[in-house]
Design a protein around this motif. Sequence first.
Motif, PDB file in Angstrom:
ATOM      1  N   GLY A 105       0.821  -1.198   0.000  1.00 22.50           N
ATOM      2  CA  GLY A 105       0.000   0.000   0.000  1.00 22.50           C
ATOM      3  C   GLY A 105       0.847   1.235   0.000  1.00 22.50           C
ATOM      4  O   GLY A 105       0.533   2.216  -0.652  1.00 22.50           O
ATOM      5  N   SER A 106       1.915   1.197   0.716  1.00 20.94           N
ATOM      6  CA  SER A 106       2.757   2.375   0.793  1.00 20.94           C
ATOM      7  C   SER A 106       4.073   2.005   1.424  1.00 20.94           C
ATOM      8  O   SER A 106       4.214   0.974   2.033  1.00 20.94           O
ATOM      9  CB  SER A 106       2.127   3.410   1.691  1.00 20.94           C
ATOM     10  OG  SER A 106       2.299   3.013   3.032  1.00 20.94           O
ATOM     11  N   THR A 107       5.013   2.855   1.233  1.00 21.73           N
ATOM     12  CA  THR A 107       6.219   2.761   2.041  1.00 21.73           C
ATOM     13  C   THR A 107       6.241   4.016   2.903  1.00 21.73           C
ATOM     14  O   THR A 107       5.489   4.944   2.684  1.00 21.73           O
ATOM     15  CB  THR A 107       7.481   2.732   1.171  1.00 21.73           C
ATOM     16  OG1 THR A 107       7.474   3.898   0.350  1.00 21.73           O
ATOM     17  CG2 THR A 107       7.502   1.508   0.302  1.00 21.73           C
ATOM     18  N   THR A 116      -6.214   7.467   3.343  1.00 21.79           N
ATOM     19  CA  THR A 116      -6.501   7.201   4.754  1.00 21.79           C
ATOM     20  C   THR A 116      -5.318   6.464   5.390  1.00 21.79           C
ATOM     21  O   THR A 116      -4.882   6.797   6.497  1.00 21.79           O
ATOM     22  CB  THR A 116      -7.810   6.399   4.899  1.00 21.79           C
ATOM     23  OG1 THR A 116      -8.842   7.092   4.196  1.00 21.79           O
ATOM     24  CG2 THR A 116      -8.206   6.251   6.359  1.00 21.79           C
ATOM     25  N   HIS A 117      -4.760   5.484   4.666  1.00 20.67           N
ATOM     26  CA  HIS A 117      -3.576   4.781   5.163  1.00 20.67           C
ATOM     27  C   HIS A 117      -2.396   5.756   5.336  1.00 20.67           C
ATOM     28  O   HIS A 117      -1.729   5.769   6.381  1.00 20.67           O
ATOM     29  CB  HIS A 117      -3.207   3.662   4.183  1.00 20.67           C
ATOM     30  CG  HIS A 117      -1.948   2.928   4.523  1.00 20.67           C
ATOM     31  ND1 HIS A 117      -1.956   1.712   5.169  1.00 20.67           N
ATOM     32  CD2 HIS A 117      -0.641   3.229   4.309  1.00 20.67           C
ATOM     33  CE1 HIS A 117      -0.709   1.308   5.343  1.00 20.67           C
ATOM     34  NE2 HIS A 117       0.114   2.206   4.828  1.00 20.67           N
ATOM     35  N   GLU A 118      -2.141   6.587   4.337  1.00 27.39           N
ATOM     36  CA  GLU A 118      -0.981   7.492   4.397  1.00 27.39           C
ATOM     37  C   GLU A 118      -1.138   8.548   5.490  1.00 27.39           C
ATOM     38  O   GLU A 118      -0.155   8.947   6.117  1.00 27.39           O
ATOM     39  CB  GLU A 118      -0.763   8.166   3.040  1.00 27.39           C
ATOM     40  CG  GLU A 118      -0.406   7.214   1.903  1.00 27.39           C
ATOM     41  CD  GLU A 118       0.802   6.335   2.199  1.00 27.39           C
ATOM     42  OE1 GLU A 118       1.768   6.816   2.816  1.00 27.39           O
ATOM     43  OE2 GLU A 118       0.763   5.145   1.824  1.00 27.39           O
ATOM     44  N   ILE A 119      -2.360   9.016   5.708  1.00 30.07           N
ATOM     45  CA  ILE A 119      -2.561  10.013   6.769  1.00 30.07           C
ATOM     46  C   ILE A 119      -2.257   9.385   8.134  1.00 30.07           C
ATOM     47  O   ILE A 119      -1.777  10.052   9.040  1.00 30.07           O
ATOM     48  CB  ILE A 119      -3.980  10.614   6.682  1.00 30.07           C
ATOM     49  CG1 ILE A 119      -4.076  11.463   5.402  1.00 30.07           C
ATOM     50  CG2 ILE A 119      -4.304  11.488   7.893  1.00 30.07           C
ATOM     51  CD1 ILE A 119      -5.488  11.744   4.952  1.00 30.07           C
ATOM     52  N   GLY A 120      -2.504   8.074   8.250  1.00 34.44           N
ATOM     53  CA  GLY A 120      -2.081   7.375   9.470  1.00 34.44           C
ATOM     54  C   GLY A 120      -0.579   7.523   9.691  1.00 34.44           C
ATOM     55  O   GLY A 120      -0.121   7.804  10.806  1.00 34.44           O
ATOM     56  N   HIS A 121       0.205   7.380   8.622  1.00 38.12           N
ATOM     57  CA  HIS A 121       1.665   7.596   8.735  1.00 38.12           C
ATOM     58  C   HIS A 121       1.970   9.054   9.074  1.00 38.12           C
ATOM     59  O   HIS A 121       2.837   9.352   9.895  1.00 38.12           O
ATOM     60  CB  HIS A 121       2.364   7.244   7.425  1.00 38.12           C
ATOM     61  CG  HIS A 121       2.434   5.780   7.142  1.00 38.12           C
ATOM     62  ND1 HIS A 121       2.694   4.839   8.106  1.00 38.12           N
ATOM     63  CD2 HIS A 121       2.291   5.085   5.974  1.00 38.12           C
ATOM     64  CE1 HIS A 121       2.704   3.631   7.555  1.00 38.12           C
ATOM     65  NE2 HIS A 121       2.454   3.751   6.267  1.00 38.12           N
ATOM     66  N   LEU A 122       1.272   9.968   8.394  1.00 38.59           N
ATOM     67  CA  LEU A 122       1.486  11.402   8.644  1.00 38.59           C
ATOM     68  C   LEU A 122       1.280  11.730  10.118  1.00 38.59           C
ATOM     69  O   LEU A 122       1.962  12.588  10.680  1.00 38.59           O
ATOM     70  CB  LEU A 122       0.527  12.199   7.749  1.00 38.59           C
ATOM     71  CG  LEU A 122       0.453  13.717   7.888  1.00 38.59           C
ATOM     72  CD1 LEU A 122       0.222  14.348   6.512  1.00 38.59           C
ATOM     73  CD2 LEU A 122      -0.623  14.183   8.857  1.00 38.59           C
ATOM     74  N   ASP A 136       2.773   3.502  12.656  1.00 40.40           N
ATOM     75  CA  ASP A 136       3.511   2.505  11.892  1.00 40.40           C
ATOM     76  C   ASP A 136       2.541   1.487  11.313  1.00 40.40           C
ATOM     77  O   ASP A 136       1.353   1.531  11.581  1.00 40.40           O
ATOM     78  CB  ASP A 136       4.502   1.786  12.814  1.00 40.40           C
ATOM     79  CG  ASP A 136       5.917   2.293  12.606  1.00 40.40           C
ATOM     80  OD1 ASP A 136       6.249   2.614  11.451  1.00 40.40           O
ATOM     81  OD2 ASP A 136       6.662   2.367  13.593  1.00 40.40           O
ATOM     82  N   HIS A 137       3.093   0.519  10.585  1.00 39.59           N
ATOM     83  CA  HIS A 137       2.254  -0.545  10.050  1.00 39.59           C
ATOM     84  C   HIS A 137       1.787  -1.491  11.147  1.00 39.59           C
ATOM     85  O   HIS A 137       2.453  -1.678  12.157  1.00 39.59           O
ATOM     86  CB  HIS A 137       3.016  -1.328   8.978  1.00 39.59           C
ATOM     87  CG  HIS A 137       3.150  -0.555   7.711  1.00 39.59           C
ATOM     88  ND1 HIS A 137       4.281  -0.560   6.935  1.00 39.59           N
ATOM     89  CD2 HIS A 137       2.276   0.265   7.088  1.00 39.59           C
ATOM     90  CE1 HIS A 137       4.097   0.219   5.888  1.00 39.59           C
ATOM     91  NE2 HIS A 137       2.893   0.730   5.960  1.00 39.59           N
ATOM     92  N   SER A 138       0.627  -2.105  10.896  1.00 34.94           N
ATOM     93  CA  SER A 138       0.072  -3.122  11.790  1.00 34.94           C
ATOM     94  C   SER A 138       0.085  -4.461  11.064  1.00 34.94           C
ATOM     95  O   SER A 138      -0.204  -4.518   9.872  1.00 34.94           O
ATOM     96  CB  SER A 138      -1.370  -2.762  12.150  1.00 34.94           C
ATOM     97  OG  SER A 138      -2.043  -3.890  12.685  1.00 34.94           O
TER      98      SER A 138
END
Length: 435
Positions: A16-18, A162-168, A172-174
């Motif tokens: 999904g992202s790095t 939504t995933h990237e804003i979690g990083h912002l 971290d990843h789950s």
Amino acid sequence: MILLTLWSVSAALVPGSTISYAPERTSTILKWKSGSIKIAISGSLLKPGANMKADSDAAGAINRSLATWAKAAGIVFQESVTEKQNVSPSGNMGDGVSLITIAQTPENLLLFSKNPQEAAATTRVFFDRKGFISEADIVLNPYQQFSTDGTFGTFDLESTLTHEIGHLLGLDHSPVLSATMHDNYGKNGVFGLQNFGSRTLAEIDISAIRAKYGSDSGDATECCGAISGKALVSKGIGAKGVQVWAEDSDSGKLFGEGSTRADGSFRFDGLPAGDYTVYAQQVGKLKSAFSAQEIGNVEVESGDASPLIKRLVANVSDVELQYLGFNGQLSELAVPLNAGRSYTLYLGGKNIDKDQISIRFSSPFLTHSKKTISNVNFGDDITVVSFEVRVDPLTPIGEYSLFAESKDGRRSVIVGGIAVRSFSNPFSIFTLSDN
Ligand SMILES: [Zn+2]
């Protein structure tokens, strides 16, 4: 349509992202000092080029993905539009502007290759020695295709953001498959479904963000409490690196997940008040010393950390669940199901045989019929069974675990592998009646 030969994890999935941290990531807990965060939307996203499907609602997807996190925790986003296009170069400091961009500039393209298996996006986070974030830039991969209407073969823009804003925000990843912060998610089309799962947050994403920022002041739930515990191998010796998770004792919904530290300690923060059951299992090792087991029950009250100490029972299990699937496919994605329907699921891993294991759920809302379990041939490297699962019409939206139990009572669990969702999964066998 059943494609039993379609057995592919890598083909069905792309990261999904790095996430890149600048400066180097330490063990510091990352968060913004203030819950009020300025976000600049690059004009490149509002007038996107060929990599956004025509007529996509990009502005709506951006607003909704920010609102999803703001609603979950004590965070306020101040949005503005900017002509800026470029990610800040890595280094100790950025330009102070937290940018969301999709522009095909040389600086942004450097973050990706043309490989279609590449990430959908990257988030670069800048923070100080205390772990306070000063800037985070989200770059959507200009080589990938995005849409907002579920078009197969494209990434869903809102799920990606939504995933990237979690990083912002510093997450971290789950490892939990149904978490928005899981590091893989499929393009639209995996399991023959639109992939809207990450548009909404799983309970464990909400717990994780509330652990950093508290809950929204307008939220009626009694938040937040914690469970602080220790898993022991023997008296005084901690069980290190064991997966632990907490489920609501009544519904079986998953609220916390993590692994034990070197001394066996663990902690779940950001939990709403309630009764929880905590479990542990050693993962990734066949014949592991600790098959899945209950650690105990605790009542969590707002503002408190409820303690729990337990010596694990050594019991080796031959059974290891690795993959869940649906519609003839196995993957490392959560299976999205609808309440009030019945589905055929696939379960893959090591030593899984219909005559040797039984399927169980910790949630009373999920059941299966023993008669429906059968072995399925997916090749030599994996054993697979299929079975029918029934999702009660009253099942709350949320994430649930499933486990296989061998005849001697040893268990392997896929934590949070089943996601009960409101977006439609029409591939059901039948619809359950309400009465
Ligand atoms: Zn990510």
